[in-house]
Design a protein around this motif. Structure first.
Motif, short mmCIF file in Angstrom:
data_model
loop_
_atom_site.label_atom_id
_atom_site.label_comp_id
_atom_site.label_asym_id
_atom_site.label_seq_id
_atom_site.Cartn_x
_atom_site.Cartn_y
_atom_site.Cartn_z
N ASN A 179 -12.62 18.94 9.76
CA ASN A 179 -13.26 19.46 8.56
C ASN A 179 -13.06 18.49 7.39
OD1 ASN A 179 -13.89 22.27 9.69
ND2 ASN A 179 -11.68 22.11 10.02
N THR A 180 -14.17 17.95 6.90
CA THR A 180 -14.09 16.91 5.88
C THR A 180 -14.20 17.48 4.47
OG1 THR A 180 -16.48 16.50 5.98
CG2 THR A 180 -15.08 15.19 7.43
N THR A 181 -13.64 16.75 3.53
CA THR A 181 -13.75 17.08 2.12
C THR A 181 -14.65 16.03 1.46
OG1 THR A 181 -11.46 17.90 2.16
CG2 THR A 181 -12.48 17.56 0.00
N ARG A 182 -15.72 16.48 0.82
CA ARG A 182 -16.60 15.57 0.10
C ARG A 182 -16.11 15.48 -1.36
NH1 ARG A 182 -21.89 13.54 -0.17
NH2 ARG A 182 -21.52 13.12 2.04
N VAL A 183 -15.68 14.29 -1.72
CA VAL A 183 -15.23 14.03 -3.08
C VAL A 183 -16.24 13.07 -3.73
CG1 VAL A 183 -13.37 13.21 -4.57
CG2 VAL A 183 -12.82 14.30 -2.36
N GLN B 256 -12.43 0.79 -14.60
CA GLN B 256 -11.01 0.94 -14.91
C GLN B 256 -10.43 2.21 -14.31
OE1 GLN B 256 -11.12 0.66 -19.28
NE2 GLN B 256 -10.40 -1.46 -19.13
N ARG B 257 -11.19 3.26 -14.38
CA ARG B 257 -10.71 4.58 -13.96
C ARG B 257 -11.67 5.21 -12.98
NH1 ARG B 257 -10.57 9.87 -17.90
NH2 ARG B 257 -9.91 11.40 -16.33
N THR B 258 -11.11 5.94 -12.02
CA THR B 258 -11.93 6.70 -11.07
C THR B 258 -12.00 8.15 -11.52
OG1 THR B 258 -11.26 5.28 -9.24
CG2 THR B 258 -12.23 7.40 -8.67
N HIS B 259 -13.22 8.64 -11.72
CA HIS B 259 -13.45 10.01 -12.17
C HIS B 259 -13.89 10.86 -10.98
CE1 HIS B 259 -13.62 8.62 -16.45
NE2 HIS B 259 -14.08 7.53 -15.86
N ALA C 225 -5.04 10.18 -5.62
CA ALA C 225 -4.60 8.79 -5.56
C ALA C 225 -5.38 8.02 -4.50
CB ALA C 225 -3.10 8.73 -5.27
N PHE C 226 -5.67 8.67 -3.39
CA PHE C 226 -6.40 8.03 -2.29
C PHE C 226 -7.82 7.68 -2.71
CE2 PHE C 226 -8.98 8.28 1.64
CZ PHE C 226 -8.33 7.32 2.40
N VAL C 227 -8.50 8.62 -3.35
CA VAL C 227 -9.88 8.37 -3.80
C VAL C 227 -9.91 7.23 -4.80
CG1 VAL C 227 -11.84 9.36 -5.06
CG2 VAL C 227 -10.66 10.71 -3.31
N ASP D 244 -16.24 10.97 2.00
CA ASP D 244 -15.85 11.99 2.97
C ASP D 244 -14.47 11.63 3.48
OD1 ASP D 244 -18.11 13.56 2.79
OD2 ASP D 244 -19.17 12.50 4.38
N ILE D 245 -13.50 12.50 3.20
CA ILE D 245 -12.13 12.26 3.63
C ILE D 245 -11.66 13.44 4.45
CG2 ILE D 245 -11.72 10.93 1.51
CD1 ILE D 245 -9.95 13.30 0.59
#
Length: 340
Positions: free
Chosen positions: A198-202, A209-212, A279-281, A297-298
């Motif tokens: 089961n994947t999570t869509r982020v 500079q920053r990941t939103h 942190a991973f994203v 998809d993680i």
């Protein structure tokens, strides 16, 4: 902060293309669906759908999926839609780097350290290697390099293969060229549906500079190799803490208070290891910074998140008011991060 707004020419080309492809029968079918579900007069819904599509950047399926027929103008304005998402992709995902996300083999090569699983590529003469790989793992997943919505994904058990030369030849001829180890998902995910990863869509935007993180959706399968809707899957939106905001649903009118197979109450779901997910994203978003807007998809495992794929055409996952009771969407978060 990125430049404000979108170029007019690409938007006009997109609208003209949509007008040429319009399926009048499909519009009426969707309008009747909204009429049936929400007690609206069908001709009025048709007119409203066409107006929203032509002047408010709302796709016909967006209109149905997000219950626009029961929302007022202010509420509708909070919803992210596929036409707007497409405009973001065209502006912020550099065309010279999109191929990395379109070809699954190339993607695995570039993002290999973030996959946290074994993988290999099928060639014309590596039948022995394929056999050794599959027998060592027991179960494998194969993928066609180019595909979407779960198409071209297959699952095989080594114990069921009788002729390895024939098996290898079949993979090669069908174009199932990528083989991957099956992901062992976190027990909290397996408790909902153990038979599907089961994947999570982020959906995220990297501004240099920053990941939103713009939106998160948790997808659940029905025991098939993929959790996509084409395999009977559905999803629920997650809040910033990773908790489900309500029941699950899909684009076919199905609502799931509980998982049909396990009985798990979807609104009780909490994505584990949320700090690790954030942190991973952020890490994966920096690998190809030229592609800024991505639907990642993680899968969360007991050891932390692992990467399945990234979609440069991120698509849209949004809240469904008639299911959750929440009458606002995620567009303000997109606007704050991207500046349109």
């Amino acid at each position: 902060m990125p430049d404000q707004g979108f170029a007019l020419a690409p938007r006009l080309r997109y609208l003209v293309g949509r007008a040429r492809r319009i399926d009048v029968g499909s519009v009426f079918e969707r309008a009747r669906e909204a009429s049936r579900d929400h007690g609206k007069w069908t001709p009025l819904v048709v007119v409203d759908m066409l107006w929203q599509a032509g002047f408010r950047n709302v796709g016909f399926q967006d209109y149905i999926d997000y219950d626009f027929s029961i929302l007022n103008r202010a509420e509708r304005a909070t919803y992210m839609t596929h036409p707007v998402s497409n405009q973001i992709s065209q502006k912020y995902d550099h065309p010279d780097y999109r191929h990395i996300f379109q070809d699954k083999v190339e993607f695995d090569g570039v993002f290999s350290e973030h996959l946290h699983r074994d993988w290999m590529v099928v060639t014309a003469d590596n039948a022995d290697d394929v056999r050794a790989f599959a027998e060592r793992l027991g179960t494998i997943v194969t993928k066609e390099p180019v595909g979407q919505a779960g198409t071209g994904v297959h699952r095989y058990h080594a114990a069921e293969v009788e002729d390895w030369a024939q098996f290898h030849r079949g993979l090669w001829e069908r174009g199932e060229l990528l083989i991957e180890e099956v992901i062992a998902q976190h027990p909290d995910l397996a408790a909902v549906c153990p038979g599907t990863v089961n994947t999570t869509r982020v959906t995220a935007f990297f501004d240099g500079q920053r990941t939103h993180i713009l939106a998160m959706a948790q997808k659940f399968g029905r025991g098939a190799v993929s959790d996509q809707m084409t395999f009977g899957g559905f999803y629920t939106m997650l809040d910033e803490a990773g908790r489900a905001v309500g029941p699950g649903y899909d684009s076919h009118g199905h609502v799931h208070e509980t998982h049909p197979d396990s009985g798990f109450r979807i609104a009780d779901f909490q994505l584990p290891l949320m700090d690790d997910v954030r942190a991973f994203v952020d890490r994966v978003a920096r690998v190809v910074p030229q592609v800024q807007y991505v639907g990642w998809d993680i899968v969360v495992t007991a050891d932390g998140p692992v990467l399945v794929e990234g979609n440069w055409g991120a698509g849209v996952y949004e809240n469904k008011p008639s299911v959750t009771g929440i009458r606002t969407g995620h567009k303000p978060r997109y606007q704050a991060a991207i500046g349109f």
